[in-house]
Design a protein around this motif. Sequence first.
Motif, mmCIF file in Angstrom:
data_model
loop_
_atom_site.group_PDB
_atom_site.id
_atom_site.type_symbol
_atom_site.label_atom_id
_atom_site.label_comp_id
_atom_site.label_asym_id
_atom_site.label_seq_id
_atom_site.Cartn_x
_atom_site.Cartn_y
_atom_site.Cartn_z
ATOM 1 N N LEU A 34 0.826 -1.212 0.000
ATOM 2 C CA LEU A 34 0.000 0.000 0.000
ATOM 3 C C LEU A 34 0.857 1.257 0.000
ATOM 4 O O LEU A 34 0.502 2.254 -0.641
ATOM 5 N N ARG A 35 1.992 1.214 0.692
ATOM 6 C CA ARG A 35 2.922 2.355 0.648
ATOM 7 C C ARG A 35 3.460 2.560 -0.761
ATOM 8 O O ARG A 35 3.509 3.676 -1.266
ATOM 9 N N THR A 36 3.878 1.464 -1.389
ATOM 10 C CA THR A 36 4.410 1.545 -2.751
ATOM 11 C C THR A 36 3.368 2.120 -3.708
ATOM 12 O O THR A 36 3.702 2.905 -4.597
ATOM 13 N N TRP A 37 2.123 1.736 -3.527
ATOM 14 C CA TRP A 37 1.039 2.216 -4.390
ATOM 15 C C TRP A 37 0.525 3.603 -3.999
ATOM 16 O O TRP A 37 -0.362 4.148 -4.646
ATOM 17 N N GLY A 38 1.044 4.178 -2.918
ATOM 18 C CA GLY A 38 0.595 5.491 -2.462
ATOM 19 C C GLY A 38 -0.764 5.469 -1.782
ATOM 20 O O GLY A 38 -1.419 6.513 -1.662
ATOM 21 N N LEU A 39 -1.193 4.310 -1.311
ATOM 22 C CA LEU A 39 -2.521 4.176 -0.695
ATOM 23 C C LEU A 39 -2.469 4.088 0.827
ATOM 24 O O LEU A 39 -3.514 4.113 1.478
ATOM 25 N N ASP A 40 -1.288 3.961 1.407
ATOM 26 C CA ASP A 40 -1.189 3.759 2.849
ATOM 27 C C ASP A 40 -1.882 4.864 3.646
ATOM 28 O O ASP A 40 -2.641 4.559 4.564
ATOM 29 N N PRO A 41 -1.675 6.149 3.322
ATOM 30 C CA PRO A 41 -2.344 7.181 4.125
ATOM 31 C C PRO A 41 -3.876 7.120 4.026
ATOM 32 O O PRO A 41 -4.573 7.493 4.948
ATOM 33 N N LEU A 42 -4.381 6.631 2.919
ATOM 34 C CA LEU A 42 -5.821 6.626 2.679
ATOM 35 C C LEU A 42 -6.517 5.447 3.348
ATOM 36 O O LEU A 42 -7.524 5.620 4.030
ATOM 37 N N ILE A 43 -5.993 4.230 3.163
ATOM 38 C CA ILE A 43 -6.686 3.034 3.662
ATOM 39 C C ILE A 43 -5.755 2.022 4.318
ATOM 40 O O ILE A 43 -6.162 0.887 4.574
ATOM 41 N N GLY A 44 -4.530 2.420 4.616
ATOM 42 C CA GLY A 44 -3.547 1.470 5.129
ATOM 43 C C GLY A 44 -3.948 0.790 6.422
ATOM 44 O O GLY A 44 -3.928 -0.436 6.520
ATOM 45 N N ASP A 45 -4.324 1.575 7.427
ATOM 46 C CA ASP A 45 -4.616 0.985 8.732
ATOM 47 C C ASP A 45 -5.799 0.022 8.670
ATOM 48 O O ASP A 45 -5.734 -1.080 9.221
ATOM 49 N N ILE A 46 -6.863 0.417 8.023
ATOM 50 C CA ILE A 46 -8.049 -0.444 7.988
ATOM 51 C C ILE A 46 -7.794 -1.692 7.151
ATOM 52 O O ILE A 46 -8.242 -2.787 7.509
ATOM 53 N N THR A 47 -7.061 -1.566 6.053
ATOM 54 C CA THR A 47 -6.756 -2.738 5.237
ATOM 55 C C THR A 47 -5.923 -3.739 6.023
ATOM 56 O O THR A 47 -6.218 -4.933 6.029
ATOM 57 N N VAL A 48 -4.908 -3.253 6.702
ATOM 58 C CA VAL A 48 -4.037 -4.133 7.490
ATOM 59 C C VAL A 48 -4.832 -4.800 8.612
ATOM 60 O O VAL A 48 -4.678 -6.000 8.873
ATOM 61 N N LEU A 49 -5.704 -4.056 9.282
ATOM 62 C CA LEU A 49 -6.525 -4.631 10.350
ATOM 63 C C LEU A 49 -7.419 -5.753 9.818
ATOM 64 O O LEU A 49 -7.474 -6.846 10.392
ATOM 65 N N LEU A 50 -8.117 -5.494 8.711
ATOM 66 C CA LEU A 50 -9.039 -6.498 8.175
ATOM 67 C C LEU A 50 -8.297 -7.719 7.643
ATOM 68 O O LEU A 50 -8.745 -8.856 7.833
ATOM 69 N N VAL A 51 -7.149 -7.522 6.994
ATOM 70 C CA VAL A 51 -6.345 -8.661 6.544
ATOM 71 C C VAL A 51 -5.888 -9.474 7.752
ATOM 72 O O VAL A 51 -5.944 -10.708 7.741
ATOM 73 N N SER A 52 -5.456 -8.802 8.814
ATOM 74 C CA SER A 52 -5.037 -9.510 10.029
ATOM 75 C C SER A 52 -6.150 -10.383 10.578
ATOM 76 O O SER A 52 -5.926 -11.538 10.963
ATOM 77 N N GLU A 53 -7.360 -9.852 10.616
ATOM 78 C CA GLU A 53 -8.501 -10.614 11.134
ATOM 79 C C GLU A 53 -8.782 -11.844 10.276
ATOM 80 O O GLU A 53 -9.011 -12.939 10.796
ATOM 81 N N LEU A 54 -8.776 -11.664 8.957
ATOM 82 C CA LEU A 54 -9.103 -12.786 8.076
ATOM 83 C C LEU A 54 -7.996 -13.838 8.043
ATOM 84 O O LEU A 54 -8.279 -15.038 8.004
ATOM 85 N N VAL A 55 -6.751 -13.411 8.062
ATOM 86 C CA VAL A 55 -5.648 -14.381 8.107
ATOM 87 C C VAL A 55 -5.678 -15.129 9.442
ATOM 88 O O VAL A 55 -5.465 -16.345 9.482
ATOM 89 N N THR A 56 -5.988 -14.440 10.519
ATOM 90 C CA THR A 56 -6.116 -15.102 11.821
ATOM 91 C C THR A 56 -7.217 -16.160 11.777
ATOM 92 O O THR A 56 -7.040 -17.272 12.280
#
Length: 138
Positions: A34-56
Amino acid sequence: MSGVIDTDGVCAEWSFPAEPGAVRTARHAVRDTLRTWGLDPLIGDITVLLVSELVTNSLRYASGPIGVRLIRHKAGESIPLLLVEVSDPLPDPPTERVAAPDDEGGRGLQLVAGTARRWGTRRGSTGKTVWFELALTG
């Protein structure tokens, strides 16, 4: 972990072994992309949280490799989106439930349902995929 990130910034995917470190490794891979794509400031935290939940969830119930894929729908789409998919070899779809205040788990799908623009599941030839969409607009 094995992974592929295309050079156009449209798709990235990884396969993680079903081991405890997979959640941390998936978070870092998603955040870096997301950082590489320039999206981290926009949706980084929520994307990482939701991926963490689903991978868990996948780690808790499945025993095979866990796939994570990000697909960026660029401008020109009706609404620019990030599609996130988490796959595992277990064919049974996850069950959304309401967690009691003292429950240790059961909130992952609630978070996905309450945050994502849309979400769902689909069966594959070797398991299932849980997916969600996040809008890329402010």
